[in-house]
Design an enzyme around this catalytic site. Structure first.
Site, short mmCIF file in Angstrom:
data_model
loop_
_atom_site.label_atom_id
_atom_site.label_comp_id
_atom_site.label_asym_id
_atom_site.label_seq_id
_atom_site.Cartn_x
_atom_site.Cartn_y
_atom_site.Cartn_z
NE ARG A 164 -3.89 -2.09 0.35
CZ ARG A 164 -3.64 -3.29 -0.14
NH1 ARG A 164 -2.55 -3.51 -0.87
NH2 ARG A 164 -4.48 -4.28 0.05
CB SER A 236 -8.85 -1.58 4.94
OG SER A 236 -9.34 -2.71 4.27
CD GLU A 332 -5.43 0.58 3.06
OE1 GLU A 332 -5.48 -0.44 3.78
OE2 GLU A 332 -5.89 0.62 1.91
C1 LIG Z 1 -15.37 0.42 0.04
C2 LIG Z 1 -13.88 0.57 -0.20
C3 LIG Z 1 -13.12 -0.55 -0.46
C4 LIG Z 1 -11.73 -0.43 -0.69
N1 LIG Z 1 -11.02 -1.57 -0.98
C5 LIG Z 1 -9.69 -1.49 -1.22
C6 LIG Z 1 -8.93 -2.67 -1.56
O1 LIG Z 1 -9.45 -3.77 -1.64
N2 LIG Z 1 -7.60 -2.52 -1.80
C7 LIG Z 1 -6.98 -1.28 -1.73
O2 LIG Z 1 -5.78 -1.23 -1.98
N3 LIG Z 1 -7.68 -0.16 -1.44
C8 LIG Z 1 -9.01 -0.23 -1.18
N4 LIG Z 1 -9.72 0.90 -0.86
C9 LIG Z 1 -9.01 2.19 -0.73
C10 LIG Z 1 -9.09 3.09 -2.00
O3 LIG Z 1 -10.02 2.60 -2.91
C11 LIG Z 1 -7.72 3.19 -2.69
O4 LIG Z 1 -6.75 3.72 -1.82
C12 LIG Z 1 -7.80 4.07 -3.96
O5 LIG Z 1 -6.64 3.90 -4.74
C13 LIG Z 1 -7.98 5.55 -3.64
O6 LIG Z 1 -8.31 6.19 -4.87
P1 LIG Z 1 -8.93 7.65 -4.92
O7 LIG Z 1 -9.01 8.06 -6.34
O8 LIG Z 1 -10.18 7.69 -4.15
O9 LIG Z 1 -7.78 8.48 -4.19
P2 LIG Z 1 -7.89 9.55 -3.00
O10 LIG Z 1 -8.42 8.87 -1.79
O11 LIG Z 1 -8.59 10.77 -3.47
O12 LIG Z 1 -6.35 9.88 -2.80
C14 LIG Z 1 -5.45 8.89 -2.33
C15 LIG Z 1 -4.02 9.48 -2.35
O13 LIG Z 1 -3.61 9.69 -3.69
C16 LIG Z 1 -3.26 11.08 -3.90
N5 LIG Z 1 -3.64 11.37 -5.30
C17 LIG Z 1 -4.81 11.06 -5.91
N6 LIG Z 1 -4.74 11.29 -7.23
C18 LIG Z 1 -3.49 11.79 -7.47
C19 LIG Z 1 -2.78 12.22 -8.65
N7 LIG Z 1 -3.32 12.17 -9.87
N8 LIG Z 1 -1.51 12.68 -8.49
C20 LIG Z 1 -0.94 12.74 -7.27
N9 LIG Z 1 -1.54 12.34 -6.13
C21 LIG Z 1 -2.81 11.86 -6.23
C22 LIG Z 1 -4.01 11.84 -2.83
O14 LIG Z 1 -3.36 13.05 -2.49
C23 LIG Z 1 -3.92 10.83 -1.66
O15 LIG Z 1 -2.66 10.89 -1.03
C24 LIG Z 1 -11.11 0.83 -0.63
C25 LIG Z 1 -11.88 1.98 -0.37
C26 LIG Z 1 -13.26 1.86 -0.16
C27 LIG Z 1 -14.08 3.09 0.08
#
Ligand SMILES: Cc1cc2nc3c(=O)[nH]c(=O)nc-3n(C[C@H](O)[C@H](O)[C@H](O)COP(=O)(O)OP(=O)(O)OC[C@H]3O[C@@H](n4cnc5c(N)ncnc54)[C@H](O)[C@@H]3O)c2cc1C
Length: 337
Positions: A164, A236, A332
């Site tokens: 992660r 998580s 996380e």
């Molecule tokens: C119901 C649920 C289930 C999930 N299951 C999993 C799972 O099974 N496995 C897993 O690994 N994760 C899981 N996650 C966590 C989440 O989906 C991941 O961490 C995902 O990659 C976050 O994507 P986001 O676009 O929402 O990023 P955000 O939450 O908006 O941002 C995450 C990070 O990335 C940075 N960021 C975003 N875009 C950019 C960019 N273009 N350039 C630079 N920095 C950027 C942000 O500043 C932040 O630090 C889950 C979340 C939920 C709500």
């Protein structure tokens, strides 16, 4: 380009916290991004780049600029007899990329079905599920240095991937904004089926193929995780802790049934959800905040919660797990504010 002032982030965080940002800026191309980066007001402001906000906890309003990409598109960069390399815009919804690959018959990301969020963030977080991680298919990541404005293409090795995490999460390195990622997928995929109850779920199908694996994983995830539209959550909340074998041996004498996965000869990974459940939090509610009844690792907004309230519940979980097991849980989810 979209620019909004005093903009609600309600639809931009999956906890559905009703917070505002002073400015919201969304760019559609690398040229537009560069224009923002060169802007003096932007340079002097506090800024944060977000994706879908599915891994963020806003403690309060954001007094700065929230940046968001609208760079989309999936194109074939290279194709050989065995593989295809896709260039994907950072704002593509990750699950749409998985669906696209599975429909084409290209393997390597099918186990990452239904993980919320955008593609750029997926590469930063090194998302993982069911025995796969995005780093397994990453060929390179295209990003802009927020300080020097220079574009750099990071090879997979340069991304420094681990559980992660990646170099992009390191607070001591220069801040980078990801615009595209390049992933290599297999035309004759080898399936990864050992994790959890995936193998059992596939017994209901005539054959094991990419479409069926994706369908089985989506069904398992939908049955286990809360719908964020009903109960805001960020999946998580904590990472699964890795402890020394010595510490694990001492704990197993007391808690014989403790689930664990060997990480190396000296280290063992423990499911954080199990630790939290043992401390009695599963299904419990505290005001507007709950610990999901089917998975203790998920903290939910029952409606009207604030970031502070969620952080307080997370803190009492962290403390209880430490008191009982002497294991430190690390969130996380990223706290903002
Ligand atoms: C119901 C649920 C289930 C999930 N299951 C999993 C799972 O099974 N496995 C897993 O690994 N994760 C899981 N996650 C966590 C989440 O989906 C991941 O961490 C995902 O990659 C976050 O994507 P986001 O676009 O929402 O990023 P955000 O939450 O908006 O941002 C995450 C990070 O990335 C940075 N960021 C975003 N875009 C950019 C960019 N273009 N350039 C630079 N920095 C950027 C942000 O500043 C932040 O630090 C889950 C979340 C939920 C709500």
């Amino acid at each position: 380009m979209k620019i909004e002032q005093d903009y609600s982030l309600y639809e931009h965080n999956t906890f559905h916290l009703d917070v505002k940002t002073r400015w919201f800026m969304e760019y559609e191309s690398e040229e537009e991004l560069l224009r923002i980066l060169h802007d003096e007001y932007f340079q002097e402001s506090l800024s944060l780049h977000i994706g879908s906000g599915s891994n963020l906890l806003f403690i309060g309003d954001f007094n700065g600029v929230i940046l968001h990409s609208a760079i989309r598109g999936i194109t074939i960069k290279e194709e050989t007899e065995d593989s295809v390399t896709l260039r994907v815009g950072a704002a593509e919804i990750w699950d749409d990329v998985v669906a696209y690959a599975v429909n084409k018959g290209w393997g390597g990301i099918e186990n990452l079905s239904l993980i919320p969020g955008e593609t750029g963030a997926a590469a930063i977080q090194n998302i993982g599920a069911y025995g796969m991680e995005i780093q397994d298919v990453i060929e390179s990541v295209e990003a802009y240095n927020q300080l020097s404005f220079e574009k750099r293409t990071f090879s997979k090795a340069e991304c420094g991937y681990s559980y992660r995490s990646s170099i992009f999460k390191n607070e001591h390195s220069d801040p980078y904004i990801i615009t595209y990622i390049n992933i290599r997928l297999a035309k004759q995929p080898s399936f990864v089926l050992y994790y959890g109850n995936l193998h059992e779920s596939l017994a209901a199908y005539d054959e094991v193929n990419l479409v069926n694996i994706r369908e089985a994983i989506c069904a398992i995830r939908l049955s286990k995780l809360p719908d964020a539209n009903e109960f805001g959550n960020a999946g998580s909340f904590f990472m699964n802790p890795v402890i020394s074998k010595q510490h694990f041996d001492a704990l197993s004498e007391k808690f014989g049934e403790m689930p664990h996965y060997p990480v190396s000869e000296a280290e063992v990974k423990i499911p954080a959800g199990w630790l939290i459940e043992q401390c009695g939090f599963k299904g419990k509610t505290h005001g507007h905040v709950g610990v999901y009844e089917k998975q203790a690792l998920v903290i939910v907004n029952l409606g009207g919660a604030t970031g502070d309230e969620i952080a307080l519940v997370a803190e009492s979980i962290r403390q209880a797990v430490y008191d009982k097991f002497k294991i430190e849980l690390t969130p996380e989810v990223k706290y903002i504010g």
